[in-house]
Design a protein around this motif. Structure first.
Motif, mmCIF file in Angstrom:
data_model
loop_
_atom_site.group_PDB
_atom_site.id
_atom_site.type_symbol
_atom_site.label_atom_id
_atom_site.label_comp_id
_atom_site.label_asym_id
_atom_site.label_seq_id
_atom_site.Cartn_x
_atom_site.Cartn_y
_atom_site.Cartn_z
ATOM 1 N N LYS A 192 0.852 -1.330 -0.009
ATOM 2 C CA LYS A 192 0.009 0.029 0.014
ATOM 3 C C LYS A 192 0.921 1.189 0.100
ATOM 4 N N ASN A 205 -14.133 -6.252 1.773
ATOM 5 C CA ASN A 205 -14.688 -5.310 0.661
ATOM 6 C C ASN A 205 -15.387 -6.231 -0.223
ATOM 7 N N ARG A 222 -15.923 -6.804 -3.429
ATOM 8 C CA ARG A 222 -15.325 -6.913 -4.780
ATOM 9 C C ARG A 222 -13.998 -7.513 -4.551
ATOM 10 N N GLU A 262 -4.656 -6.713 -6.175
ATOM 11 C CA GLU A 262 -4.343 -8.211 -6.335
ATOM 12 C C GLU A 262 -4.859 -8.975 -7.552
HETATM 13 N N1 GLY Z 1 -5.924 -3.834 -2.428
HETATM 14 C C1 GLY Z 1 -6.633 -3.184 -1.632
HETATM 15 C C2 GLY Z 1 -8.214 -3.028 -2.116
HETATM 16 O O1 GLY Z 1 -8.461 -3.319 -3.257
HETATM 17 O O2 GLY Z 1 -8.756 -2.400 -1.464
#
Ligand code: GLY
Length: 404
Positions: free
Chosen positions: A208, A279, A281, A286
């Motif tokens: 991040k 999340n 989605r 990734e």
């Molecule tokens: N890689 C973090 C996100 O998609 O929220």
């Protein structure tokens, strides 16, 4: 079948690339798409991804057979509900189920009711109560905007005054959540949730911070890789049994069944893994390292068939614009794409075509994904391909997947 893909980033280019490779997909339409997606099918401009009525009307006019939604904003705005009203098949959670991401307070409450391990937290609606709470706690302080904030709503700091100011800044827009700090490496686990049950995907790790060594400001993600070697044995199975399945049961019981991609952000603490966030989605960046490792059909997966995996590893390095993340500079000309070897994938994130030129048009510009028989080999291919790519002010990390 004719598939409508909603979104425009690197995750959506990877989804579109995988969908377009399916023998079941005849036409791919992307809304709004990007120059990479425009090579895979039609792109529709001029409709906001949160204008759910317009997207649903467009899907009906275009006789779309399946809608796949990449980002969270259209899900939180109810695009799945709008499609369901018109009887158009869609992959993703309803607006009510999307609260697992669009309200951190809701997600915490569901985790508590489902008995899922996560950091202790309190939600606040006014600055005085938040300030008083922070004054009685020890750092590190973790303060999060309750609602969607495009990755910008989280602060982790040792400084109480900074944490208090952050809570005040976000309380102007809605509730905030203050939670205990979880110490340990992070990993992203994904489940594909359908009427047939939940199927896991391979975990991935993202990076991040902007600079090498996890220094510098937070970003949307500067790179990713999969598989991840340094995970406890059985982590994915444990996450399915101890997190995904209890959450799905809980959401069923509460009358908001969850269907779609469930992203579980885990922290591997000394007390075991705990949920940092949900999340609704797939993760970005990734996805760009996970989907290229799947050898089976994506439409089959969205219908609940377990995926098949190649033995390859994938390493994705994000090329970001000058000034990213604070104020990305747009308009620079991107060079060298025609030199990228066939076994390296390039997913567009923030680009724009102008005649024959490809220009920088966002903070995260390109995702370069090398595949190889090991993470080290995939990593070497990615960084070799990057040597031939350039645009003025290009930034990237040189340590993605270096420790694996
Ligand atoms: N890689 C973090 C996100 O998609 O929220």
């Amino acid at each position: 079948m004719r598939v409508l893909l909603v979104g425009s980033g690197g995750r959506e280019h990877a989804l579109g690339w995988k969908l377009a490779s399916s023998p079941r997909v005849d036409d791919l339409i992307s809304l709004p798409g990007n120059p990479g997606l425009s090579r895979l099918g039609a792109v529709v401009d001029g409709i906001s991804v949160t204008d759910v009525g317009a997207i649903a009307a467009m899907a009906r006019v275009q006789s779309v057979d399946l809608v796949v939604v990449g980002p969270e904003a259209p899900l939180a705005a109810g695009v799945v509900d709008a499609m369901a009203t018109l009887g158009i098949p869609v992959f993703g959670p309803t607006r009510a189920a999307a609260r697992l991401e669009s309200s951190k307070t809701f997600a915490k409450e569901v985790m508590t009711r489902a008995g899922v391990a996560t950091a202790a937290s309190e939600s606040f609606h006014d600055p005085d109560t938040a300030r008083d709470y922070l004054s009685r706690r020890d750092g590190p302080f973790v303060v999060k905007a309750d609602g969607l904030a495009a990755g910008k709503g989280v602060l982790v700091t040792e400084n109480r005054d900074e944490a208090t100011r952050w809570s005040e800044r976000w309380l102007a827009e809605g509730p905030v959540v203050v939670e205990d700090f979880l110490d340990g490496p992070e990993v992203s686990v994904f489940a594909v949730c359908t009427d047939a049950g939940a199927v896991p995907l391979a975990p991935a790790r993202d990076y991040k911070r902007l600079h090498d060594g996890d220094e510098g400001p937070n970003t949307g993600g500067m790179g990713s890789y999969s598989p991840v070697a340094d995970l406890p044995a059985g982590l994915t199975d444990d996450a399915m049994r101890e997190v995904v399945e209890p959450i799905l049961r809980q959401m069923d019981e509460e009358g908001s069944p969850f269907r779609g991609f469930l992203y579980v952000g885990l922290v591997l603490t000394s007390e075991g893994s705990k949920v940092l966030e949900f999340n609704v989605r797939l993760g970005d960046p990734e996805t760009q390292a996970v989907l290229p490792r799947i050898t089976s059909d994506l439409v089959d997966l969205l219908e609940g068939t377990a995926p098949e995996w190649s033995t390859d590893a994938a390493v994705n390095v994000v090329l970001a614009a000058e000034g990213y993340p604070e104020s990305p500079v747009k308009g620079a000309s991107i060079r060298g794409l025609d030199t990228v070897p066939d076994d390296v994938l390039v997913f567009h994130a923030g680009t724009r075509s102008e005649g024959k030129k490809l220009l920088v048009d966002g903070g995260r510009v390109l995702n370069v994904v090398g595949l190889g028989s090991s993470v080290d080999e995939a990593r070497a291919k990615t960084y070799e391909a990057i040597q031939a790519l350039n645009f003025p002010g290009m930034q990237f990390r040189t340590d993605i997947a270096a420790q694996s």
